[in-house]
Write an enzyme that holds these catalytic residues in place. Sequence first.
Site, PDB file in Angstrom:
ATOM      1  N   ARG A 180       0.814  -1.226   0.000  1.00 37.52           N
ATOM      2  CA  ARG A 180       0.000   0.000   0.000  1.00 37.52           C
ATOM      3  C   ARG A 180       0.843   1.270   0.000  1.00 37.52           C
ATOM      4  O   ARG A 180       0.421   2.296  -0.529  1.00 37.52           O
ATOM      5  CB  ARG A 180      -0.929   0.011   1.223  1.00 37.52           C
ATOM      6  CG  ARG A 180      -2.055  -0.996   1.141  1.00 37.52           C
ATOM      7  CD  ARG A 180      -2.746  -1.114   2.474  1.00 37.52           C
ATOM      8  NE  ARG A 180      -1.775  -1.449   3.517  1.00 37.52           N
ATOM      9  CZ  ARG A 180      -2.051  -1.625   4.787  1.00 37.52           C
ATOM     10  NH1 ARG A 180      -3.291  -1.474   5.213  1.00 37.52           N
ATOM     11  NH2 ARG A 180      -1.122  -1.924   5.662  1.00 37.52           N
ATOM     12  N   LYS A 226       3.818 -19.401   5.385  1.00 34.32           N
ATOM     13  CA  LYS A 226       3.189 -19.882   6.602  1.00 34.32           C
ATOM     14  C   LYS A 226       2.775 -18.661   7.440  1.00 34.32           C
ATOM     15  O   LYS A 226       3.353 -17.593   7.239  1.00 34.32           O
ATOM     16  CB  LYS A 226       4.119 -20.806   7.367  1.00 34.32           C
ATOM     17  CG  LYS A 226       5.175 -20.075   8.210  1.00 34.32           C
ATOM     18  CD  LYS A 226       5.755 -20.963   9.267  1.00 34.32           C
ATOM     19  CE  LYS A 226       6.232 -20.140  10.431  1.00 34.32           C
ATOM     20  NZ  LYS A 226       6.822 -20.862  11.510  1.00 34.32           N
ATOM     21  N   LYS A 269      16.307 -26.172   3.024  1.00 35.06           N
ATOM     22  CA  LYS A 269      17.655 -26.293   3.588  1.00 35.06           C
ATOM     23  C   LYS A 269      18.407 -27.443   2.912  1.00 35.06           C
ATOM     24  O   LYS A 269      17.842 -28.501   2.655  1.00 35.06           O
ATOM     25  CB  LYS A 269      17.582 -26.544   5.098  1.00 35.06           C
ATOM     26  CG  LYS A 269      17.164 -25.300   5.874  1.00 35.06           C
ATOM     27  CD  LYS A 269      17.109 -25.586   7.353  1.00 35.06           C
ATOM     28  CE  LYS A 269      16.675 -24.370   8.126  1.00 35.06           C
ATOM     29  NZ  LYS A 269      17.699 -23.323   8.173  1.00 35.06           N
ATOM     30  N   GLU A 325      15.818 -22.837  19.912  1.00 36.16           N
ATOM     31  CA  GLU A 325      16.137 -21.438  19.611  1.00 36.16           C
ATOM     32  C   GLU A 325      16.578 -20.731  20.882  1.00 36.16           C
ATOM     33  O   GLU A 325      16.091 -21.057  21.967  1.00 36.16           O
ATOM     34  CB  GLU A 325      14.912 -20.727  19.036  1.00 36.16           C
ATOM     35  CG  GLU A 325      14.444 -21.297  17.709  1.00 36.16           C
ATOM     36  CD  GLU A 325      13.222 -20.556  17.194  1.00 36.16           C
ATOM     37  OE1 GLU A 325      13.391 -19.648  16.380  1.00 36.16           O
ATOM     38  OE2 GLU A 325      12.104 -20.891  17.629  1.00 36.16           O
ATOM     39  N   ASP A 334       3.428 -23.299  15.634  1.00 32.89           N
ATOM     40  CA  ASP A 334       4.469 -22.532  14.963  1.00 32.89           C
ATOM     41  C   ASP A 334       5.563 -23.431  14.374  1.00 32.89           C
ATOM     42  O   ASP A 334       6.135 -23.119  13.331  1.00 32.89           O
ATOM     43  CB  ASP A 334       5.090 -21.557  15.985  1.00 32.89           C
ATOM     44  CG  ASP A 334       6.001 -20.534  15.339  1.00 32.89           C
ATOM     45  OD1 ASP A 334       5.589 -19.957  14.323  1.00 32.89           O
ATOM     46  OD2 ASP A 334       7.124 -20.323  15.840  1.00 32.89           O
ATOM     47  N   HIS A 365       7.233 -27.343  10.256  1.00 34.60           N
ATOM     48  CA  HIS A 365       8.644 -27.686  10.038  1.00 34.60           C
ATOM     49  C   HIS A 365       8.993 -29.088  10.536  1.00 34.60           C
ATOM     50  O   HIS A 365       9.610 -29.892   9.829  1.00 34.60           O
ATOM     51  CB  HIS A 365       9.558 -26.694  10.760  1.00 34.60           C
ATOM     52  CG  HIS A 365       9.323 -25.272  10.399  1.00 34.60           C
ATOM     53  ND1 HIS A 365       9.035 -24.866   9.116  1.00 34.60           N
ATOM     54  CD2 HIS A 365       9.339 -24.142  11.133  1.00 34.60           C
ATOM     55  CE1 HIS A 365       8.898 -23.556   9.094  1.00 34.60           C
ATOM     56  NE2 HIS A 365       9.063 -23.100  10.307  1.00 34.60           N
ATOM     57  N   LYS A 373      11.692 -21.938  22.633  1.00 37.63           N
ATOM     58  CA  LYS A 373      12.318 -20.610  22.591  1.00 37.63           C
ATOM     59  C   LYS A 373      13.165 -20.427  23.842  1.00 37.63           C
ATOM     60  O   LYS A 373      12.878 -21.021  24.891  1.00 37.63           O
ATOM     61  CB  LYS A 373      11.238 -19.524  22.594  1.00 37.63           C
ATOM     62  CG  LYS A 373      10.256 -19.626  21.456  1.00 37.63           C
ATOM     63  CD  LYS A 373      10.761 -18.904  20.253  1.00 37.63           C
ATOM     64  CE  LYS A 373       9.757 -18.942  19.135  1.00 37.63           C
ATOM     65  NZ  LYS A 373      10.371 -18.673  17.842  1.00 37.63           N
TER      66      LYS A 373
HETATM   67  P1  NAP Z   1       5.064  -7.341   7.556  1.00 36.96           P
HETATM   68  O1  NAP Z   1       6.453  -6.900   7.851  1.00 36.96           O
HETATM   69  O2  NAP Z   1       3.966  -6.892   8.456  1.00 36.96           O
HETATM   70  O3  NAP Z   1       4.736  -6.922   6.063  1.00 36.96           O
HETATM   71  C1  NAP Z   1       3.463  -6.991   5.536  1.00 36.96           C
HETATM   72  C2  NAP Z   1       3.492  -6.459   4.124  1.00 36.96           C
HETATM   73  O4  NAP Z   1       2.169  -6.503   3.609  1.00 36.96           O
HETATM   74  C3  NAP Z   1       3.975  -5.045   4.016  1.00 36.96           C
HETATM   75  O5  NAP Z   1       4.709  -4.895   2.827  1.00 36.96           O
HETATM   76  C4  NAP Z   1       2.673  -4.271   3.915  1.00 36.96           C
HETATM   77  O6  NAP Z   1       2.938  -3.050   3.270  1.00 36.96           O
HETATM   78  C5  NAP Z   1       1.835  -5.211   3.090  1.00 36.96           C
HETATM   79  N1  NAP Z   1       0.394  -5.042   3.253  1.00 36.96           N
HETATM   80  C6  NAP Z   1      -0.307  -5.013   4.409  1.00 36.96           C
HETATM   81  N2  NAP Z   1      -1.619  -4.820   4.151  1.00 36.96           N
HETATM   82  C7  NAP Z   1      -1.740  -4.718   2.796  1.00 36.96           C
HETATM   83  C8  NAP Z   1      -2.824  -4.522   1.918  1.00 36.96           C
HETATM   84  N3  NAP Z   1      -4.072  -4.376   2.367  1.00 36.96           N
HETATM   85  N4  NAP Z   1      -2.584  -4.491   0.601  1.00 36.96           N
HETATM   86  C9  NAP Z   1      -1.321  -4.639   0.115  1.00 36.96           C
HETATM   87  N5  NAP Z   1      -0.251  -4.846   0.899  1.00 36.96           N
HETATM   88  C10 NAP Z   1      -0.457  -4.879   2.220  1.00 36.96           C
HETATM   89  O7  NAP Z   1       4.967  -8.926   7.520  1.00 36.96           O
HETATM   90  P2  NAP Z   1       6.123  -9.970   7.150  1.00 36.96           P
HETATM   91  O8  NAP Z   1       6.868 -10.291   8.409  1.00 36.96           O
HETATM   92  O9  NAP Z   1       6.899  -9.493   5.985  1.00 36.96           O
HETATM   93  O10 NAP Z   1       5.290 -11.273   6.811  1.00 36.96           O
HETATM   94  C11 NAP Z   1       4.585 -11.445   5.582  1.00 36.96           C
HETATM   95  C12 NAP Z   1       3.965 -12.829   5.572  1.00 36.96           C
HETATM   96  O11 NAP Z   1       4.996 -13.797   5.665  1.00 36.96           O
HETATM   97  C13 NAP Z   1       3.045 -13.100   6.755  1.00 36.96           C
HETATM   98  O12 NAP Z   1       2.015 -13.963   6.353  1.00 36.96           O
HETATM   99  C14 NAP Z   1       3.950 -13.818   7.747  1.00 36.96           C
HETATM  100  O13 NAP Z   1       3.222 -14.645   8.618  1.00 36.96           O
HETATM  101  C15 NAP Z   1       4.795 -14.623   6.807  1.00 36.96           C
HETATM  102  N6  NAP Z   1       6.120 -14.981   7.325  1.00 36.96           N
HETATM  103  C16 NAP Z   1       7.010 -14.026   7.712  1.00 36.96           C
HETATM  104  C17 NAP Z   1       8.253 -14.400   8.174  1.00 36.96           C
HETATM  105  C18 NAP Z   1       9.279 -13.371   8.579  1.00 36.96           C
HETATM  106  O14 NAP Z   1      10.409 -13.781   8.885  1.00 36.96           O
HETATM  107  N7  NAP Z   1       8.985 -12.091   8.579  1.00 36.96           N
HETATM  108  C19 NAP Z   1       8.614 -15.754   8.244  1.00 36.96           C
HETATM  109  C20 NAP Z   1       7.681 -16.714   7.834  1.00 36.96           C
HETATM  110  C21 NAP Z   1       6.451 -16.313   7.382  1.00 36.96           C
HETATM  111  P3  NAP Z   1       1.990  -1.763   3.386  1.00 36.96           P
HETATM  112  O15 NAP Z   1       1.722  -1.554   4.853  1.00 36.96           O
HETATM  113  O16 NAP Z   1       2.777  -0.694   2.739  1.00 36.96           O
HETATM  114  O17 NAP Z   1       0.771  -2.113   2.628  1.00 36.96           O
END
Ligand code: NAP
Length: 484
Positions: free
Chosen positions: A51, A148, A182, A216, A235, A240, A331
């Site tokens: 967004r 996930k 991995k 962890e 989780d 995993h 954890k």
């Molecule tokens: P995040 O940091 O909260 O990022 C969310 C992203 O989605 C941002 O780019 C946000 O940008 C965008 N977004 C939110 N609402 C939106 C909308 N209505 N339309 C379009 N874009 C939107 O989350 P994240 O940690 O990157 O995680 C993303 C996904 O991967 C999640 O499902 C999470 O469970 C999964 N995941 C993450 C990790 C990790 O290490 N971070 C690991 C495994 C899985 P804007 O606010 O600019 O829209």
Amino acid sequence: MVSRVIPVEPFDLVVFGGTGDLAQRKIIPGLYRRFWAGQIPADSVIIGAARSGMDDDGYRALARAAIDEFVTADKRDVAVIDAFLATLGYVAIDAKGTGGWDALKGRVRKNVVQAFYFSVAPSLFGDIAERLHAHDIAGPNSRIVVEKPFGRDLASAQALNGVLAKHFNEAQIYRIDHYLGKETVQNLMAVRFANMLFEPLWKAEYIDHVQITVAETVSVDGRGAYYDKSGAMRDMVQNHMMQLLCLIAMEPPYHFDPDAVRDEKLKVIRALDPVKPEDIVRGQYLAGDGQGGYLAHAENKDSKTESYIALKVNISNWRWKGTPFYLRTGKHLRARTSEIAITFRAPPHSIFDDADGWRENVLVIRLQPNEGMNLMVMIKEPGPGGMRLTQVPLDMSFAEALGEEGADIPDAYERLIMDVIRGNQTLFMRGDEVEAAWRWTDPIIQGWEARGDKPKGYDAGSSGPEDALMLMHRDGRRWREIRE
Ligand code: NAP
């Protein structure tokens, strides 16, 4: 050994959530590293979509900062970074809105491999899938990558599968479990099915038990409110650890083919016995070392969510009847380590008097740190002291064994994204696999919820709750030490 990098076809990849944490820490750096390695052609197109208002240059600046932070200096080359950034663009889009979709359509090509990475909350999957079709952006050959958590129980996983299935068929859906990317995890299959050495012994007759540990050191501080809705079972175990268990326990697939491999994994999940309450130990870390405990980090002083779980599970099939699998993850433990330890049975008869010196053979497969394998074997203790036995490790660190190439093992995300582009689903979970895993998990969680079980406290920096030791001791076994 010279590393073989086989370039993929030029592709278009749209990263929804392209400004998020996952995109910045894993996806963009991973794509850059593959570009640096020569695997991604320069005429590929990578579009960030979220967004936030931003133009292409703004997104390139964000990507440059992510590369600076998350790519090691030896791979940061100014000219290569500039060439990589030239493949990047950005479109401002609200998954729930109408703006931006036509602009996105104008940025992606129909005649190349097209992938859409849903790096956003699962609640947005349906909105994005629907709009990709409504605006004629995705076609029958497009691929989608979803992250996930894939549901929090069977019902929500089925609902998510249903939402995706409205717009994409199973062959287009890549459910990421980065553990499967991995190197060592894939090596599990190579070790088992490309050698004659292990497979004949790979059964209850010769294997006493299997331990799978994912420990962890980090606490949930800073993301406690989020984690508290999940807990270690949802989780780590449902996804995993279940995948690791499947790769250890599955029958040889007829071919290294996505559906053949996934069919065999599914059979393992279906053969898992329900877990008895006395075979489960849940824990929550306590305050210590000036740090708050789980309850403080979770911001819920009555939370019954576990930051640690250990359990024993049996597999009811011909191969594994009588060989328990012990799983534990937590954890804020003593060390960060992931390993699978396969403990073999005692020889049927010992010809040596040195009963004290004898130890079981253990094949240890290390996922992190220092991916590799270790086979604990008995030898004669050196020296003139008679026939005394001692155990030594036959140690194979992949990094050492493979020399330069081994030092450069691609991150799981890099490999998996390249598999998406190549159209290889072997290392991705199929919908029925995910549902089967929840079908096994749900009654376990419902059981402790119905009993009102409270997790046991354990010291931060320890190996977990005392009761987890008992889980093994009572079977005359012991956990391996948790250490790096
Ligand atoms: P995040 O940091 O909260 O990022 C969310 C992203 O989605 C941002 O780019 C946000 O940008 C965008 N977004 C939110 N609402 C939106 C909308 N209505 N339309 C379009 N874009 C939107 O989350 P994240 O940690 O990157 O995680 C993303 C996904 O991967 C999640 O499902 C999470 O469970 C999964 N995941 C993450 C990790 C990790 O290490 N971070 C690991 C495994 C899985 P804007 O606010 O600019 O829209």
